[in-house]
Design a protein around this motif. Structure first.
Motif, PDB file in Angstrom:
ATOM      1  N   GLY A 262     -46.615 -18.747  22.910  1.00 11.14           N
ATOM      2  CA  GLY A 262     -45.028 -18.434  23.203  1.00 11.14           C
ATOM      3  C   GLY A 262     -44.152 -19.935  22.944  1.00 11.14           C
ATOM      4  O   GLY A 262     -42.743 -19.790  23.837  1.00 11.14           O
ATOM      5  N   MET A 263     -44.928 -20.854  23.916  1.00 14.42           N
ATOM      6  CA  MET A 263     -45.399 -22.105  24.330  1.00 14.42           C
ATOM      7  C   MET A 263     -44.703 -23.257  23.244  1.00 14.42           C
ATOM      8  O   MET A 263     -44.035 -24.810  24.097  1.00 14.42           O
ATOM      9  CB  MET A 263     -45.358 -22.136  25.924  1.00 14.42           C
ATOM     10  N   LEU A 264     -45.847 -22.675  21.961  1.00 17.49           N
ATOM     11  CA  LEU A 264     -45.680 -24.414  21.499  1.00 17.49           C
ATOM     12  C   LEU A 264     -44.330 -24.581  20.442  1.00 17.49           C
ATOM     13  O   LEU A 264     -44.601 -23.592  19.578  1.00 17.49           O
ATOM     14  CB  LEU A 264     -46.994 -24.861  20.866  1.00 17.49           C
ATOM     15  N   PRO A 265     -43.351 -25.143  20.346  1.00 18.24           N
ATOM     16  CA  PRO A 265     -42.349 -25.492  19.407  1.00 18.24           C
ATOM     17  C   PRO A 265     -43.199 -26.425  18.328  1.00 18.24           C
ATOM     18  O   PRO A 265     -44.321 -27.164  18.281  1.00 18.24           O
ATOM     19  CB  PRO A 265     -41.907 -26.742  20.176  1.00 18.24           C
ATOM     20  N   SER A 266     -42.287 -26.856  16.950  1.00 15.13           N
ATOM     21  CA  SER A 266     -43.281 -27.456  15.795  1.00 15.13           C
ATOM     22  C   SER A 266     -41.567 -27.775  15.292  1.00 15.13           C
ATOM     23  O   SER A 266     -40.936 -27.616  15.052  1.00 15.13           O
ATOM     24  CB  SER A 266     -44.320 -26.826  15.356  1.00 15.13           C
ATOM     25  N   ALA A 267     -42.069 -29.421  14.667  1.00 13.67           N
ATOM     26  CA  ALA A 267     -41.252 -30.319  14.293  1.00 13.67           C
ATOM     27  C   ALA A 267     -42.037 -30.547  12.200  1.00 13.67           C
ATOM     28  O   ALA A 267     -43.214 -30.596  12.460  1.00 13.67           O
ATOM     29  CB  ALA A 267     -40.408 -31.622  14.431  1.00 13.67           C
ATOM     30  N   SER A 268     -40.923 -30.162  11.475  1.00 10.70           N
ATOM     31  CA  SER A 268     -42.326 -30.533   9.899  1.00 10.70           C
ATOM     32  C   SER A 268     -40.621 -31.411   9.464  1.00 10.70           C
ATOM     33  O   SER A 268     -40.164 -30.586   9.268  1.00 10.70           O
ATOM     34  CB  SER A 268     -42.360 -29.378   9.312  1.00 10.70           C
ATOM     35  N   LEU A 269     -41.096 -32.663   9.433  1.00 11.38           N
ATOM     36  CA  LEU A 269     -40.838 -33.943   9.176  1.00 11.38           C
ATOM     37  C   LEU A 269     -41.170 -33.768   7.495  1.00 11.38           C
ATOM     38  O   LEU A 269     -41.933 -33.793   6.661  1.00 11.38           O
ATOM     39  CB  LEU A 269     -41.075 -34.750   9.787  1.00 11.38           C
ATOM     40  N   ASP A 270     -39.914 -34.737   6.531  1.00 10.95           N
ATOM     41  CA  ASP A 270     -39.871 -35.256   5.579  1.00 10.95           C
ATOM     42  C   ASP A 270     -39.688 -37.018   5.721  1.00 10.95           C
ATOM     43  O   ASP A 270     -40.393 -37.377   6.630  1.00 10.95           O
ATOM     44  CB  ASP A 270     -39.117 -34.744   3.969  1.00 10.95           C
ATOM     45  N   LYS A 271     -40.474 -37.998   4.786  1.00 13.57           N
ATOM     46  CA  LYS A 271     -40.165 -38.555   4.769  1.00 13.57           C
ATOM     47  C   LYS A 271     -38.471 -39.523   5.507  1.00 13.57           C
ATOM     48  O   LYS A 271     -39.343 -40.637   5.809  1.00 13.57           O
ATOM     49  CB  LYS A 271     -40.835 -39.634   3.073  1.00 13.57           C
ATOM     50  N   ASN A 272     -38.117 -38.622   5.436  1.00 11.50           N
ATOM     51  CA  ASN A 272     -36.803 -39.408   5.332  1.00 11.50           C
ATOM     52  C   ASN A 272     -37.122 -38.371   7.558  1.00 11.50           C
ATOM     53  O   ASN A 272     -35.113 -38.769   8.160  1.00 11.50           O
ATOM     54  CB  ASN A 272     -35.367 -39.639   5.255  1.00 11.50           C
ATOM     55  N   ASN A 273     -37.021 -38.275   7.616  1.00  9.75           N
ATOM     56  CA  ASN A 273     -37.182 -37.830   8.976  1.00  9.75           C
ATOM     57  C   ASN A 273     -35.937 -36.424   8.976  1.00  9.75           C
ATOM     58  O   ASN A 273     -36.227 -35.811  10.212  1.00  9.75           O
ATOM     59  CB  ASN A 273     -37.064 -38.463  10.310  1.00  9.75           C
ATOM     60  N   LYS A 274     -35.550 -35.803   7.817  1.00 11.62           N
ATOM     61  CA  LYS A 274     -35.610 -34.395   7.683  1.00 11.62           C
ATOM     62  C   LYS A 274     -36.626 -33.622   8.402  1.00 11.62           C
ATOM     63  O   LYS A 274     -37.315 -33.559   7.745  1.00 11.62           O
ATOM     64  CB  LYS A 274     -34.162 -34.279   6.560  1.00 11.62           C
ATOM     65  N   GLY A 275     -35.819 -32.414   9.378  1.00 10.77           N
ATOM     66  CA  GLY A 275     -37.341 -31.438   9.838  1.00 10.77           C
ATOM     67  C   GLY A 275     -36.565 -29.904   9.228  1.00 10.77           C
ATOM     68  O   GLY A 275     -35.167 -30.017   9.522  1.00 10.77           O
ATOM     69  N   MET A 276     -37.557 -29.212   9.071  1.00  9.86           N
ATOM     70  CA  MET A 276     -37.418 -28.059  10.078  1.00  9.86           C
ATOM     71  C   MET A 276     -38.484 -27.534  11.474  1.00  9.86           C
ATOM     72  O   MET A 276     -39.249 -28.877  10.946  1.00  9.86           O
ATOM     73  CB  MET A 276     -37.729 -26.661   9.120  1.00  9.86           C
ATOM     74  N   TYR A 277     -37.229 -26.661  11.777  1.00  9.45           N
ATOM     75  CA  TYR A 277     -37.987 -26.946  13.778  1.00  9.45           C
ATOM     76  C   TYR A 277     -38.755 -25.078  13.736  1.00  9.45           C
ATOM     77  O   TYR A 277     -37.649 -24.545  13.182  1.00  9.45           O
ATOM     78  CB  TYR A 277     -37.300 -27.398  14.729  1.00  9.45           C
ATOM     79  N   GLU A 278     -39.543 -25.209  14.599  1.00 14.22           N
ATOM     80  CA  GLU A 278     -39.787 -23.466  14.279  1.00 14.22           C
ATOM     81  C   GLU A 278     -41.130 -23.299  15.477  1.00 14.22           C
ATOM     82  O   GLU A 278     -41.777 -24.628  15.567  1.00 14.22           O
ATOM     83  CB  GLU A 278     -40.453 -23.059  12.932  1.00 14.22           C
ATOM     84  N   PRO A 279     -41.444 -22.115  15.879  1.00 11.03           N
ATOM     85  CA  PRO A 279     -42.409 -21.969  16.933  1.00 11.03           C
ATOM     86  C   PRO A 279     -43.707 -21.794  16.429  1.00 11.03           C
ATOM     87  O   PRO A 279     -43.684 -21.529  15.173  1.00 11.03           O
ATOM     88  CB  PRO A 279     -41.539 -20.531  17.378  1.00 11.03           C
ATOM     89  N   ILE A 280     -45.009 -22.199  16.593  1.00  8.02           N
ATOM     90  CA  ILE A 280     -45.592 -21.906  15.674  1.00  8.02           C
ATOM     91  C   ILE A 280     -46.557 -20.654  15.834  1.00  8.02           C
ATOM     92  O   ILE A 280     -47.122 -20.370  15.453  1.00  8.02           O
ATOM     93  CB  ILE A 280     -47.229 -23.032  16.221  1.00  8.02           C
ATOM     94  N   HIS A 281     -46.136 -19.641  16.598  1.00 11.07           N
ATOM     95  CA  HIS A 281     -46.272 -18.909  16.573  1.00 11.07           C
ATOM     96  C   HIS A 281     -45.426 -18.109  15.559  1.00 11.07           C
ATOM     97  O   HIS A 281     -44.503 -18.226  14.296  1.00 11.07           O
ATOM     98  CB  HIS A 281     -46.347 -17.989  17.626  1.00 11.07           C
ATOM     99  N   GLY A 282     -46.051 -16.531  15.747  1.00  9.03           N
ATOM    100  CA  GLY A 282     -45.763 -15.559  13.487  1.00  9.03           C
ATOM    101  C   GLY A 282     -44.224 -14.503  14.413  1.00  9.03           C
ATOM    102  O   GLY A 282     -43.956 -15.244  15.541  1.00  9.03           O
ATOM    103  N   SER A 283     -44.891 -13.814  13.576  1.00  5.68           N
ATOM    104  CA  SER A 283     -43.600 -12.993  13.603  1.00  5.68           C
ATOM    105  C   SER A 283     -43.625 -11.791  14.969  1.00  5.68           C
ATOM    106  O   SER A 283     -42.857 -11.080  15.333  1.00  5.68           O
ATOM    107  CB  SER A 283     -42.913 -12.798  12.443  1.00  5.68           C
ATOM    108  N   ALA A 284     -44.411 -11.783  15.266  1.00  6.57           N
ATOM    109  CA  ALA A 284     -45.315 -10.635  16.239  1.00  6.57           C
ATOM    110  C   ALA A 284     -44.708  -9.174  16.088  1.00  6.57           C
ATOM    111  O   ALA A 284     -43.948  -8.521  16.675  1.00  6.57           O
ATOM    112  CB  ALA A 284     -44.810 -11.124  17.222  1.00  6.57           C
ATOM    113  N   PRO A 285     -44.681  -8.540  15.172  1.00  3.45           N
ATOM    114  CA  PRO A 285     -44.031  -7.396  14.683  1.00  3.45           C
ATOM    115  C   PRO A 285     -44.459  -6.169  15.393  1.00  3.45           C
ATOM    116  O   PRO A 285     -43.759  -5.511  16.053  1.00  3.45           O
ATOM    117  CB  PRO A 285     -44.522  -7.072  13.458  1.00  3.45           C
TER     118      PRO A 285
END
Ligand code: IPM
Ligand code: MG
Length: 356
Positions: A262-285
């Motif tokens: 529950g502490m780990l963030p993430s960045a997913s970047l393209d070649k221009n550094n446009k990004g999507m940001y999400e926690p690495i954990h799942g949806s924990a239903p």
């Protein structure tokens, strides 16, 4: 100038953690007059419920037009029996692929206040600061052919393809070297080159890219050993470079070193550094809707967004400092709680960050 941020809460605990994270984003936006405009859309199971697709066209279009994307999580029991193409995870994989977000940065940093929340001994994890650079749009997650079929003996066979071309390896290796260059200048490339040809090529290309970064110390490690070293002596690592599936697995291990996934963030970047940001954990239903999930990984993902997509390192640091202050006050969500700490809900944790 206004900047559009696409917000995709998704499923399970997604909407709860996104609420806390967008409260923080809106707060920073107003405080510093950053001109962010938030626009919401559905993905995953929520996309399926709304439009019968895990990645609705409107969501893709919004994300393509946006300057940045913040995502909660996808997946839920009620979607487990849908045809494979309709499952929530397919929406996440599709958006990563459509936006060409090949470079996935997963920092595993141990806040000193959480040392005893880690299942490892204090001295093993104290001061931990690792960056995992995971290739995100190739490898076995996307390789063709894939499927389940019946062979000539009427036996079912399931198959996937682990494939990387040299350009895909080169660009993720460059991302990792650039990052290592700004940190402690140590890069460990993780593969399975003793068995897999694709890893042999991976290693060859990484060694070639290394020629442009003589100041970075490059090492190689087989993935089985890397998983062991991560729990034995994690502080030997600075930056870890690896493929899609190995990165998925090793980043969960690294997360646990920091006390909680529950502490780990993430960045997913393209070649221009446009990004999507999400926690690495799942949806924990299992804990969805109970207001007990840890919103910090998503809040820290907002901090990564400010740093990587908008070049606002000071505002990003404000969020990181607020997280530190809240932990200093001994406020913890259930996943990171410890003796002498008060357990707070998702929304209380979010509010405490805003007050810090
Ligand atoms: C992650 C997740 C995803 C992945 C799932 C939900 C598809 O585990 O982001 O690590 O495997 O990439
Ligand atoms: Mg994962």
């Amino acid at each position: 100038m206004t900047k559009k941020i696409a917000i995709l809460p998704g499923d399970g605990i997604g909407p709860e953690i996104i609420k806390s994270a967008t409260d923080v984003l809106k707060f920073i936006n107003t405080k510093h007059n950053l001109g962010f405009e938030l626009e919401y859309s559905d993905i995953g199971g929520a996309g399926y419920d709304a439009c019968k697709k895990p990645l609705p066209e409107a969501t893709l279009k919004l994300c393509q037009d946006a300057d940045s994307v913040l995502l909660g999580a996808v997946g839920g029991y009620q979607y487990d029996n849908l045809p494979r193409d309709m499952r929530p995870e397919r929406g996440l994989l599709a958006i990563r692929r459509e936006l060409d977000l090949f470079s996935n940065l997963r920092p595993a940093i141990l806040y000193p206040q959480l040392a005893s929340a880690s299942s490892l001994k204090d001295e093993i994890v104290a001061g931990l600061d690792i960056m995992i650079v995971r290739e995100l749009t190739g490898g076995i997650y996307f390789g063709e052919p894939r499927g389940i079929k019946t062979d000539e003996n009427n036996k079912k066979i399931g198959f996937n393809t682990l494939v990387y071309n040299e350009d895909e390896i080169k660009r993720i290796a460059k991302s990792a070297f650039e990052i290592a260059n700004k940190r402690d200048k140590k890069l460990c490339s993780v593969d399975k080159a003793n068995v897999l040809e694709v890893s042999e090529l991976w290693r060859e290309v990484v060694i070639d890219v290394a020629k442009d970064y003589p100041q970075v110390e490059l090492s190689h490690m087989y993935v089985d050993n890397a998983s062991m070293q991560l729990v034995k002596d994690p502080k030997q690592f600075d930056v870890i470079l690896t493929g899609n599936m190995f990165g998925d697995i090793l980043s969960d291990t690294a997360a646990q070193l920091t006390g909680s996934i529950g502490m780990l963030p993430s960045a997913s970047l393209d070649k221009n550094n446009k990004g999507m940001y999400e926690p690495i954990h799942g949806s924990a239903p299992d804990i969805a809707g109970k207001n007990i999930a840890n919103p910090l990984a998503t809040i820290l993902s907002v901090s990564m967004m400010l740093k990587y997509s908008f070049n606002l390192p000071e505002q990003a640091a404000e969020i990181e400092n607020a997280v530190g202050k809240v932990l200093d006050k001994n406020l913890r969500t259930a996943d990171i709680t410890d003796k002498n700490c008060s357990v707070v809900s998702t929304s209380q944790m979010g509010d405490a960050i805003l007050e810090s």
